[in-house]
Design a protein around this motif. Structure first.
Motif, short mmCIF file in Angstrom:
data_model
loop_
_atom_site.label_atom_id
_atom_site.label_comp_id
_atom_site.label_asym_id
_atom_site.label_seq_id
_atom_site.Cartn_x
_atom_site.Cartn_y
_atom_site.Cartn_z
N THR A 7 0.84 -1.23 0.12
CA THR A 7 0.08 0.07 0.19
C THR A 7 1.06 1.29 -0.07
N ALA A 8 2.06 1.20 0.92
CA ALA A 8 2.75 2.51 0.84
C ALA A 8 3.56 2.77 -0.53
N ARG A 9 3.95 1.62 -0.93
CA ARG A 9 4.52 1.62 -2.32
C ARG A 9 3.65 2.25 -3.27
N ASP A 10 2.63 1.65 -3.42
CA ASP A 10 1.39 2.33 -4.53
C ASP A 10 1.18 3.86 -4.27
N VAL A 11 0.94 4.26 -2.78
CA VAL A 11 0.87 5.62 -2.56
C VAL A 11 1.65 6.42 -2.72
N ILE A 12 3.18 5.89 -2.77
CA ILE A 12 4.18 6.72 -3.39
C ILE A 12 4.22 6.68 -4.77
N LEU A 13 4.12 5.80 -5.55
CA LEU A 13 4.03 5.81 -7.08
C LEU A 13 3.02 6.92 -7.67
N HIS A 14 1.76 6.66 -6.81
CA HIS A 14 0.47 7.45 -7.39
C HIS A 14 1.08 8.97 -6.97
N GLY A 15 1.67 9.01 -5.80
CA GLY A 15 1.86 10.58 -5.38
C GLY A 15 2.96 11.11 -6.15
N MET A 16 4.03 10.33 -6.94
CA MET A 16 4.79 10.82 -7.97
C MET A 16 4.20 11.11 -9.04
N ARG A 70 -4.95 8.75 -1.54
CA ARG A 70 -4.61 9.71 -0.74
C ARG A 70 -5.44 9.34 0.67
N ARG A 71 -6.68 8.55 0.27
CA ARG A 71 -7.29 8.14 1.61
C ARG A 71 -6.86 7.02 2.16
N LYS A 72 -5.69 6.17 1.77
CA LYS A 72 -4.94 5.22 2.34
C LYS A 72 -3.98 5.83 3.05
N LEU A 73 -3.55 7.00 2.96
CA LEU A 73 -2.40 7.56 4.06
C LEU A 73 -2.62 7.30 5.45
N ASP A 74 -3.81 7.31 5.76
CA ASP A 74 -4.02 7.12 7.25
C ASP A 74 -4.07 5.67 7.81
N THR A 75 -3.68 4.60 6.61
CA THR A 75 -3.72 3.29 7.19
C THR A 75 -2.10 2.98 6.94
N LEU A 76 -1.44 3.88 6.86
CA LEU A 76 0.31 3.61 6.66
C LEU A 76 0.56 3.64 8.28
N ASP A 77 1.71 2.99 8.63
CA ASP A 77 2.41 2.95 10.10
C ASP A 77 3.25 4.27 10.09
N GLU A 78 4.11 4.40 10.94
CA GLU A 78 4.68 5.62 11.12
C GLU A 78 6.02 5.73 10.04
#
Length: 299
Positions: free
Chosen positions: A184-193, A233-241
């Protein structure tokens, strides 16, 4: 005709002025063409020197052509290519009229601006009592104008030459910590880029290179990304620190990589911070920018 030139042409008819202005525009056009050729030659030489001094870190990689092409475009004041980057349309959020206008302005930037400046100065000072001093006044002004253009080119070249170093420093740290990033974190980073590229409305080579390195590090087989930032963007609050910190770190560095860190890119970075429940640290952003421009490893 001679009397008209000496006393000013305000009392002359348009047809009487025509031979003078025709000759002036021809001479001004030739001088401007020579000036443009010199500016391009000087810019290419300067960019090549910056590349040698920087010791481009991609010379033996598959991405070397990307950087060399980008540096050449900077020297020639050409816009980024108008094609998709890993399925991303950098200009998706730019209106067609603005895209067309930007393309025209890019082509006019160096040559036409210099030509117009020369004509305007002749028209303004040509009507003054001190028009005999015109060459003494306009010469330094042309030099200052050309110096500004060259400075802008060198500034862009510096950003583009040093950007890959910042990216490599970042990737070394990321690859050492890669196991802590879930899918999930990897997908968020790629879509953020991808979203950042579209918000920047430019396929800057540093952004393209960073995205390519991330795809390699994450071992993504499908290189055609269908960017859906609102959903991720909505998945950001599911990531750990740890994952959240990496998202913020990568987005922060990516924001300064193109040299244009104000406006839309900065607002996007602020949006990412807010979605993560964090506050954008302006000092940290400035520090990242300074580190890149000085070729230092991010701390």
């Amino acid at each position: 005709m001679r009397q008209g030139i000496l006393d000013g042409m305000q009392d002359m008819t348009l047809m009487e002025q025509l031979p003078y202005w025709a000759g002036f525009f021809v001479v001004a056009g030739i001088v401007s063409a020579v000036e443009i050729l010199f500016l391009y030659w000087n810019a290419l030489r300067g960019v090549a020197r910056i590349s040698r001094i920087a010791g481009i870190p991609l010379q033996d990689s598959q991405y070397a052509r990307l950087l060399v092409s980008g540096m050449s475009r900077v020297a020639l004041e050409l816009p980024s290519p108008r094609h998709r980057i890993y399925g991303i349309d950098p200009y998706a959020q730019m209106g067609r009229w603005k895209l067309a206008l930007t393309s025209i302005l890019y082509r006019m930037k160096v040559g036409v601006s210099s030509f117009i400046l020369r004509v305007l100065m002749r028209r303004v000072f040509g009507r003054m009592a001190l028009r005999g001093l015109l060459p003494l006044v306009t010469g330094p002004l042309y030099a200052i104008w050309n110096a500004i253009i060259t400075w802008r080119i060198m500034r862009k070249a510096k950003v583009q030459a040093l950007g890959p170093y910042t990216i490599e420093f970042l990737m070394q740290r990321l690859e050492a910590d890669l196991d802590r990033l879930g899918s999930t974190a990897r997908d968020v980073i790629l879509h953020g880029m991808g979203e950042l590229i579209m918000r920047s409305q430019d396929a800057h080579p540093n952004h393209v290179y960073l995205l390519a390195r991330l795809l390699d590090a994450f071992e993504v087989s499908d290189r055609e990304l269908a960017i859906d930032w609102p959903g991720h963007r909505r998945k950001l609050d599911t990531l750990d620190e740890a994952e959240t910190q990496w998202v913020l770190e990568i987005m922060t560095i990516a924001t300064v990589l193109s040299g244009k860190w104000q406006g839309r890119p900065r607002r996007f970075l602020q949006e990412v911070h807010e979605a993560c429940g964090a506050t954008l640290d302006e000092e940290r952003l400035q520090a990242r920018r300074k580190e890149m421009l000085e070729g230092r490893q991010p701390t």
